[in-house]
Write an enzyme that holds these catalytic residues in place. Sequence first.
Site, mmCIF file in Angstrom:
data_model
loop_
_atom_site.group_PDB
_atom_site.id
_atom_site.type_symbol
_atom_site.label_atom_id
_atom_site.label_comp_id
_atom_site.label_asym_id
_atom_site.label_seq_id
_atom_site.Cartn_x
_atom_site.Cartn_y
_atom_site.Cartn_z
ATOM 1 N N LYS A 115 26.956 15.682 68.129
ATOM 2 C CA LYS A 115 25.984 14.892 68.892
ATOM 3 C C LYS A 115 26.634 14.298 70.136
ATOM 4 C CE LYS A 115 21.954 12.429 68.350
ATOM 5 N NZ LYS A 115 20.812 12.774 67.525
ATOM 6 N N LYS A 198 20.727 24.330 61.085
ATOM 7 C CA LYS A 198 20.101 23.864 59.836
ATOM 8 C C LYS A 198 18.673 23.379 60.097
ATOM 9 C CE LYS A 198 21.449 19.062 59.837
ATOM 10 N NZ LYS A 198 22.006 17.888 59.293
ATOM 11 N N LYS A 201 14.927 17.462 60.920
ATOM 12 C CA LYS A 201 13.806 16.653 61.425
ATOM 13 C C LYS A 201 13.832 16.567 62.932
ATOM 14 C CE LYS A 201 14.805 13.525 57.722
ATOM 15 N NZ LYS A 201 15.461 12.343 57.307
HETATM 16 P P1 TYM Z 1 19.219 12.899 56.041
HETATM 17 O O1 TYM Z 1 18.153 11.880 56.136
HETATM 18 O O2 TYM Z 1 19.537 13.692 57.259
HETATM 19 O O3 TYM Z 1 18.899 13.935 54.893
HETATM 20 C C1 TYM Z 1 18.572 13.525 53.568
HETATM 21 C C2 TYM Z 1 19.159 14.517 52.577
HETATM 22 O O4 TYM Z 1 18.671 15.843 52.824
HETATM 23 C C3 TYM Z 1 19.767 16.749 52.958
HETATM 24 N N1 TYM Z 1 19.402 17.774 53.953
HETATM 25 C C4 TYM Z 1 19.509 19.093 53.744
HETATM 26 N N2 TYM Z 1 19.912 19.813 52.687
HETATM 27 C C5 TYM Z 1 19.887 21.174 52.793
HETATM 28 N N3 TYM Z 1 19.460 21.825 53.915
HETATM 29 C C6 TYM Z 1 19.037 21.133 55.003
HETATM 30 N N4 TYM Z 1 18.614 21.781 56.087
HETATM 31 C C7 TYM Z 1 19.055 19.707 54.947
HETATM 32 N N5 TYM Z 1 18.718 18.732 55.829
HETATM 33 C C8 TYM Z 1 18.945 17.558 55.208
HETATM 34 C C9 TYM Z 1 20.916 15.880 53.459
HETATM 35 O O5 TYM Z 1 22.160 16.471 53.189
HETATM 36 C C10 TYM Z 1 20.695 14.606 52.670
HETATM 37 O O6 TYM Z 1 21.246 14.715 51.374
HETATM 38 N N6 TYM Z 1 23.288 10.041 56.333
HETATM 39 C C11 TYM Z 1 22.281 10.571 55.432
HETATM 40 C C12 TYM Z 1 21.534 9.472 54.680
HETATM 41 C C13 TYM Z 1 22.422 8.545 53.938
HETATM 42 C C14 TYM Z 1 23.093 8.806 52.714
HETATM 43 C C15 TYM Z 1 23.796 7.609 52.403
HETATM 44 C C16 TYM Z 1 23.189 9.921 51.860
HETATM 45 C C17 TYM Z 1 22.695 7.264 54.321
HETATM 46 N N7 TYM Z 1 23.532 6.692 53.383
HETATM 47 C C18 TYM Z 1 24.571 7.499 51.270
HETATM 48 C C19 TYM Z 1 23.964 9.804 50.718
HETATM 49 C C20 TYM Z 1 24.649 8.619 50.417
HETATM 50 C C21 TYM Z 1 21.268 11.352 56.236
HETATM 51 O O7 TYM Z 1 21.089 11.117 57.406
HETATM 52 O O8 TYM Z 1 20.558 12.235 55.485
#
Ligand code: TYM
Length: 335
Positions: A115, A198, A201
Amino acid sequence: MRVVSGIQPTGNLHLGNYLGAIRQWVAMQDEVAAGGGDCLFFLADLHALTQPVVPAELANATVEMAAALIACGIDPARSILFNQARVPAHSELAWILNGTARMGWLSRMTQWKDKAGKDGSSQSVGYFGYPVLQAADVLLYKATHVPVGEDQKQHLELARDIATKFNLDFGVDLFPLPEPLISKAAPRIMSLRDGSAKMSKSDPSDLSRINLTDSDELIAQKFRKAKTDAEPLPEQVAGLAERAEARNLVTIYAALADRSVDSVLSEFAGQGFGSFKPALADLAISVLGPIRERLTQLLDDRTAVADALIDGAARATTLAAPTLLATQRAIGLQV
Ligand code: TYM
């Protein structure tokens, strides 16, 4: 077992989130409840602040994402479902851990590098420090297991490094090292328009992803328009090696059907996308249609969802308190 994971309440829940993370959360919820552990799932609204926000939309988006999680099978009675901002211990622990995390560790995070690219100086300080808050999210509850998609693995490794250094620096055995749990079936679901990116959103093209709110017609249309190649499907997984888009669609089919890629290929080998795509669309509609219906019903009573989050935050606060106190004591903020 103590299972903790989060999702940012920005945009719509999409098929990547569902197959990569949320389905695992639901499975863990059943397994952990049977063994007497806890599952904590939260809306990472504090993480959302690291990018520009529209204040009037954030609270709504949080309730909508919570409703989507409930529609997918998260039960606020069995799991602790809450929004991060309502448990101030997340912010406090993150600040303390900022003293432990090193600039070099954060600079090496792929998400930051992607990013920030050439223009890191215009990013928020919060975006750079984002993985420290994520470490606080899991360490606060002494999480043992963290179900996430593969893109979050590096952040979890950083959480382990922070935990190790904190324990060592202050001579305590406070934070256990959290284990990332990455779905074998769908570690990384890719964009429907580009097999090298990937599903996300933040992709400007809505055709790149299947949202859990998409109508049946839209789901079918998005799969119809998904990028593919002209070859028929192979008999063996090895035949998909150089075919990122084809591999992605077969992976999605297998994950949705709870079948192996081999078994899907043995059914469709020799067929082209003209017949595979409609079969995939039908399968996706049969899984996602009922979730969308439950979501619509839940959104008729947003107050009930918002109340569930308040209740979850109270339960999370109770679980967080002893760890925060022990951390404050370890570094001399409290006696
Ligand atoms: P976020 O909001 O981007 O995504 C939420 C969860 O979905 C998974 N994910 C995917 N898995 C497979 N293929 C994809 N294309 C895909 N896109 C998203 C992500 O790996 C995630 O598990 N930083 C994190 C949120 C967070 C978090 C945490 C997670 C904040 N604190 C503590 C675990 C533990 C995030 O932005 O996920």
